[in-house]
Design a protein around this motif. Structure first.
Motif, mmCIF file in Angstrom:
data_model
loop_
_atom_site.group_PDB
_atom_site.id
_atom_site.type_symbol
_atom_site.label_atom_id
_atom_site.label_comp_id
_atom_site.label_asym_id
_atom_site.label_seq_id
_atom_site.Cartn_x
_atom_site.Cartn_y
_atom_site.Cartn_z
ATOM 1 N N UNK A 261 62.551 72.494 -61.290
ATOM 2 C CA UNK A 261 62.594 72.536 -62.761
ATOM 3 C C UNK A 261 63.717 71.688 -63.347
ATOM 4 N N UNK A 262 64.701 71.322 -62.524
ATOM 5 C CA UNK A 262 65.834 70.504 -62.979
ATOM 6 C C UNK A 262 65.488 69.015 -63.055
ATOM 7 N N UNK B 67 66.313 62.996 -61.901
ATOM 8 C CA UNK B 67 67.055 63.923 -62.762
ATOM 9 C C UNK B 67 67.429 63.317 -64.115
ATOM 10 N N UNK B 68 66.848 62.178 -64.441
ATOM 11 C CA UNK B 68 67.170 61.499 -65.688
ATOM 12 C C UNK B 68 68.062 60.293 -65.474
ATOM 13 N N UNK B 69 68.747 60.254 -64.327
ATOM 14 C CA UNK B 69 69.615 59.121 -63.993
ATOM 15 C C UNK B 69 69.321 58.551 -62.607
ATOM 16 N N UNK B 70 69.039 59.439 -61.659
ATOM 17 C CA UNK B 70 68.948 59.040 -60.255
ATOM 18 C C UNK B 70 67.702 59.639 -59.607
ATOM 19 N N UNK B 71 67.090 58.851 -58.715
ATOM 20 C CA UNK B 71 66.000 59.362 -57.874
ATOM 21 C C UNK B 71 66.611 59.917 -56.590
ATOM 22 N N UNK B 72 66.237 61.157 -56.263
ATOM 23 C CA UNK B 72 66.715 61.810 -55.049
ATOM 24 C C UNK B 72 65.548 62.090 -54.117
#
Length: 189
Positions: free
Chosen positions: A166-167, A129-134
């Motif tokens: 899409x997020x 998400x730009x900061x964290x891998x989920x």
């Protein structure tokens, strides 16, 4: 029905990868499916080829049935189709027909179960998400690379729906052979 299982272990130039997590899943599967609580170390059954990249396939039920080595070539995907299914695949069974039958005419799929994304037919998944891998909270299969990356704090768990894709800015596949592999220029439909 054959209910034997298997582990796929990466071997490169004689080095065996992620063995602790393979042993954990092997022991858990043996206990839960075959009521066996041996403390076998899979390393004792592996004669690692000294040169090249290999996929070591260990087939087992209550005991080790066979160990095979295959030269490995990575698959490249351009398109993933989200496919709904209520499939159960908590154990890495040698009979992969139920999971393979979902592919139909698709290059590769992401399986959606109970409204949530789970896995592809060959790998666990993650989104950035730009900061964290989920990675999905409820995968079909508890992959060894996924387990290691969660333990190391690199991956966080999250329920992920198809409409959430899409997020995210990046998408990755992970399994024993490819490790953690960010997918470039792929479509998810």
């Amino acid at each position: 029905m054959d209910n034997s299982c298997f582990e796929t272990i990466k071997i490169e130039d004689g080095k065996i990868f992620n063995l602790d997590w393979h042993n954990r899943r092997f022991h858990k599967t043996q206990k839960e499916l075959f009521n066996t609580s041996s403390r076998v170390n899979l390393k004792d059954f592996i004669s690692a080829p000294s040169i090249g990249l290999y996929r070591c396939k260990i087939i087992y039920d209550s005991k080790i049935q066979s160990v095979e080595y295959f030269p490995y070539q990575k698959k490249e995907f351009k398109r993933f189709q989200v496919v709904k299914s209520q499939i159960e695949y908590a154990y890495k069974y040698t009979n992969r027909l139920p999971i393979q039958s979902l592919l139909a005419n698709y290059e590769e799929i992401i399986i959606e179960k109970d409204g949530l994304l789970t896995d592809t037919t060959i790998a666990n998944i993650a989104f950035f998400d730009g900061k964290t891998w989920f990675t999905p909270t409820t995968p079909l299969l508890q992959g060894t690379t996924r387990a290691r990356l969660i333990d190391e704090g690199f991956l966080k768990l999250r329920d992920i729906k198809k409409e959430d894709i899409k997020e995210y800015s990046h998408f990755a596949l992970m399994n024993a052979m490819i490790g953690f592999c960010i997918q470039k220029s792929v479509q998810i439909q």
